[in-house]
Design an enzyme around this catalytic site. Structure first.
Site, mmCIF file in Angstrom:
data_model
loop_
_atom_site.group_PDB
_atom_site.id
_atom_site.type_symbol
_atom_site.label_atom_id
_atom_site.label_comp_id
_atom_site.label_asym_id
_atom_site.label_seq_id
_atom_site.Cartn_x
_atom_site.Cartn_y
_atom_site.Cartn_z
ATOM 1 N N LYS A 1 1.220 -1.940 0.255
ATOM 2 C CA LYS A 1 0.097 0.090 0.091
ATOM 3 C C LYS A 1 0.776 1.079 0.083
ATOM 4 O O LYS A 1 0.517 2.048 -1.073
ATOM 5 C CB LYS A 1 -0.530 -0.129 1.010
ATOM 6 C CG LYS A 1 -2.288 -0.827 1.025
ATOM 7 C CD LYS A 1 -2.701 -1.624 2.652
ATOM 8 C CE LYS A 1 -3.912 -2.758 1.871
ATOM 9 N NZ LYS A 1 -4.168 -2.714 3.626
ATOM 10 N N GLN B 1 -3.927 -1.449 10.023
ATOM 11 C CA GLN B 1 -4.391 -2.535 8.680
ATOM 12 C C GLN B 1 -4.802 -3.836 9.951
ATOM 13 O O GLN B 1 -4.690 -3.671 10.879
ATOM 14 C CB GLN B 1 -2.745 -2.985 9.149
ATOM 15 C CG GLN B 1 -2.777 -4.317 8.289
ATOM 16 C CD GLN B 1 -3.481 -4.253 6.289
ATOM 17 O OE1 GLN B 1 -3.494 -3.199 6.389
ATOM 18 N NE2 GLN B 1 -3.377 -5.232 5.838
ATOM 19 N N ASP C 1 -10.444 3.771 4.910
ATOM 20 C CA ASP C 1 -10.720 2.441 4.468
ATOM 21 C C ASP C 1 -12.342 1.835 5.041
ATOM 22 O O ASP C 1 -12.960 0.619 4.712
ATOM 23 C CB ASP C 1 -10.069 1.208 6.309
ATOM 24 C CG ASP C 1 -8.834 0.751 5.200
ATOM 25 O OD1 ASP C 1 -9.103 0.318 4.203
ATOM 26 O OD2 ASP C 1 -8.442 -0.409 5.844
HETATM 27 N N1 GUN Z 1 -7.270 -6.594 5.705
HETATM 28 C C1 GUN Z 1 -7.053 -7.061 5.097
HETATM 29 N N2 GUN Z 1 -8.110 -6.427 3.986
HETATM 30 C C2 GUN Z 1 -7.572 -5.334 4.628
HETATM 31 C C3 GUN Z 1 -8.411 -3.850 4.267
HETATM 32 O O1 GUN Z 1 -8.798 -3.332 3.060
HETATM 33 N N3 GUN Z 1 -7.745 -3.023 5.395
HETATM 34 C C4 GUN Z 1 -6.987 -3.401 6.459
HETATM 35 N N4 GUN Z 1 -7.433 -1.826 7.486
HETATM 36 N N5 GUN Z 1 -6.967 -4.808 6.717
HETATM 37 C C5 GUN Z 1 -6.939 -5.505 5.930
#
Ligand code: GUN
Length: 285
Positions: free
Chosen positions: A51, A95, A118
């Site tokens: 990311k 995350q 998110d």
């Molecule tokens: N863990 C797996 N996919 C995601 C996501 O799209 N966002 C976040 N914050 N954690 C994740």
């Protein structure tokens, strides 16, 4: 006829390019995405790294905080509170999953709606339920983008979402049922009776449970669109929820890897741009 490939890698590259173009046209303003990683979970570490790399390539600054896995609930909350208050931070991504013993909901809910890239706070999810504009979770948004881009018919179609997580299943179901998309949605899960029969009804299948190859060719209606969002780790590496042989029955199929994953990250960049707009860093779209 083999299924049309819903190539997430290719579409994600287009989406990222659009984000980069918008930023450039706006005079490359400073846009900052804050990422928070608690603990040392290997896959999470690599997701966050990807990311941040995507952000960097688009001219988005990332501000990363690595929090030790034994941090307290209060320490994690204090960190998010300070990012929420920092005017130089435009998006906040915590995350998931957090290590055992930490409750994610109170942490997520400290993210202001305008920085919620998110889309996982109570407020953003509430707006999604109400059908109001707002930031939408990245993985379901990526799935929708893939369907739209490939002109997969949705109006009046039967969609089955396998999985009821807050991260994917529930928001995907809400989006598919939205006005303008207009699917008839069923949410299936671990307690669903006669899963194969339920899935066989579907014109669109979104599989997001993390059970290796749970969707087999016999379960899929010929010509259906199948979106494989699941990730499980086995000795053979990363495996999706969909048996690759489904490609001989389906009309459309996402590769996995190379489908939902890259689209999730591209939609995070799109959401970061939207967050910057909400904070007046960029003019409205
Ligand atoms: N863990 C797996 N996919 C995601 C996501 O799209 N966002 C976040 N914050 N954690 C994740």
């Amino acid at each position: 006829v083999p299924a049309i490939v819903l190539d997430g890698k290719a579409l994600a590259a287009q989406v990222r390019q659009q984000v980069a173009d918008v930023l450039k046209a706006a005079g490359s303003p400073e846009v900052c995405l804050a990422t928070v990683l608690v603990g040392a979970d290997r896959p999470s570490r690599s997701y966050v790294a990807m990311k941040r790399r995507d952000a960097g390539e688009l001219g988005i600054t990332s501000h990363h905080t690595d929090v030790p896995g034994d941090a307290s609930q209060a320490e994690v909350e204090d960190l998010v509170r300070s990012l929420a208050a920092d005017p130089a931070v435009h998006g906040i991504l915590v995350q998931l999953p957090l290590p055992d013993g930490l409750d994610p909901d109170p942490v997520l809910d400290l993210v202001p709606a305008e920085k919620d890239v998110d889309g996982l706070t109570e407020r953003s999810l509430g707006r999604l339920v109400r059908g109001l504009p707002g930031l939408v979770p990245c993985t379901p948004l990526g799935v929708l983008r893939l369907l739209e881009h490939h002109h997969v018919p949705t109006r009046g179609q039967r969609a089955v979402v396998l999985g009821r997580s807050t991260l994917v299943g529930i928001p995907a179901a809400l989006l598919l049922a939205r006005k303008g998309i207009d699917c008839t949605v069923t949410v299936a899960h671990s307690r669903t009776r006669d899963l194969a029969d339920v899935v066989r009804q579907a014109d669109i299948v979104v599989a997001a449970v993390g059970v290796a190859h749970i969707i087999t060719p016999e379960m899929v209606k010929p010509g259906a669109a199948v979106l494989d969002v699941g990730v499980s780790r086995s000795e053979e590496g990363i495996v999706g929820d969909v048996d690759p042989a489904v490609g001989e029955v389906a009309g459309w199929l996402t590769p996995n890897p190379g489908g939902a994953g890259p689209m999730t990250r591209a939609c995070l960049m799109e959401n970061t741009l939207a967050a910057a707009r909400l904070q007046g860093v960029l003019p409205p779209a």
